[in-house]
Scaffold this active site. Structure first.
Site, mmCIF file in Angstrom:
data_model
loop_
_atom_site.group_PDB
_atom_site.id
_atom_site.type_symbol
_atom_site.label_atom_id
_atom_site.label_comp_id
_atom_site.label_asym_id
_atom_site.label_seq_id
_atom_site.Cartn_x
_atom_site.Cartn_y
_atom_site.Cartn_z
ATOM 1 N N ASP A 19 0.846 -1.192 0.000
ATOM 2 C CA ASP A 19 0.000 0.000 0.000
ATOM 3 C C ASP A 19 0.882 1.242 0.000
ATOM 4 O O ASP A 19 1.446 1.621 1.021
ATOM 5 C CB ASP A 19 -0.918 0.004 1.224
ATOM 6 C CG ASP A 19 -2.140 -0.861 1.016
ATOM 7 O OD1 ASP A 19 -2.609 -0.965 -0.146
ATOM 8 O OD2 ASP A 19 -2.636 -1.434 1.995
ATOM 9 N N GLY A 132 -6.503 5.124 4.105
ATOM 10 C CA GLY A 132 -5.687 6.036 4.890
ATOM 11 C C GLY A 132 -6.291 6.466 6.218
ATOM 12 O O GLY A 132 -5.638 7.157 6.984
ATOM 13 N N ASP A 162 -10.052 -5.076 -1.197
ATOM 14 C CA ASP A 162 -8.987 -4.603 -0.317
ATOM 15 C C ASP A 162 -9.593 -3.779 0.819
ATOM 16 O O ASP A 162 -10.320 -2.824 0.571
ATOM 17 C CB ASP A 162 -8.038 -3.736 -1.167
ATOM 18 C CG ASP A 162 -6.809 -3.260 -0.411
ATOM 19 O OD1 ASP A 162 -6.608 -3.677 0.742
ATOM 20 O OD2 ASP A 162 -6.043 -2.472 -1.006
ATOM 21 N N GLY A 184 -4.350 -7.316 5.876
ATOM 22 C CA GLY A 184 -3.140 -6.807 6.515
ATOM 23 C C GLY A 184 -3.141 -7.096 8.001
ATOM 24 O O GLY A 184 -2.583 -8.109 8.454
HETATM 25 ZN ZN ZN Z 1 -4.193 -1.833 -0.888
#
Ligand code: ZN
Length: 206
Positions: A19, A132, A162, A184
């Protein structure tokens, strides 16, 4: 990072997702092409560019070993040109393999954005959270967006989902029709990354 990466390789995961955030396209700031180049791995490198004006930086990420590069349709006035440019570049890992070109859609990006880009993309990345900002949950309408992309672009396009993926929803997202699922913090939870990665792999195989 090298030790965490070897755990992923051991788990049977096939793709490593980066990312890249520039603090302008989205609020967070992460890293650039030197990090992509520095991580040596047998996994495919999937580079997700959440940066303004990606055209001038494509070559750096290709040189860093990207196999997949995703740009956001609204990060540039010229998304078609960016994808065309990517299409003319060679995969430095294996020229015969080519580069996979992805278009990223934020939760607020209209689906119609894809229509004029359909001939210059191989993948669509659907963000299930806004990029973000921390601590967000998977946005439920993502499932409908997966269905719409499949209907619009057919079976050959790779659909990537994602953001907001957990042990609890990964199987459901696979059932929605995602080909590639990014996770993640649900894997790197500070406890058992190898177990988590194996759990995720098994969950989507069902
Ligand atoms: Zn990503």
């Amino acid at each position: 990072m090298a030790s965490q990466l070897s755990l992923l390789e051991e788990s049977g995961v096939e793709v490593l997702h980066f990312d890249v955030m520039d603090g302008r396209y989205c609020p967070a700031l992460t890293f650039g092409a030197p990090m992509v180049a520095a991580l040596k791995t047998s996994l495919l490198k999937d580079v997700h560019l959440m940066i303004e004006q990606p055209l001038g930086q494509l070559e750096n990420f290709v040189a860093a070993g990207a196999d997949i590069i995703t740009v956001h349709a609204d990060s540039t006035r010229h998304p078609h040109r960016v994808l065309q440019a990517l299409g003319s570049m060679r995969n430095v890992n294996d020229a015969a393999r080519g580069l996979v070109r992805g278009v990223g859609l934020n939760p607020g990006t209209p689906m119609e954005t894809l229509q004029p880009l359909r001939d210059v993309l191989e993948m669509v990345l659907i963000l299930a959270v806004n990029p973000g900002w921390g601590g967000q949950r998977f946005i439920e309408s993502t499932g409908e967006r997966v269905r719409q992309v499949r209907e619009m672009l057919g079976k050959d396009v790779i659909i990537c989902v994602d953001g907001g993926i957990t042990r609890n929803n990964v199987a459901e997202v696979a059932r929605l029709g995602a080909d590639l699922i990014v996770t993640g913090s649900a894997v790197f939870d500070g406890k058992a990354p190898l177990d988590n990665a194996r759990y995720m792999k098994a969950a989507i195989a069902l």
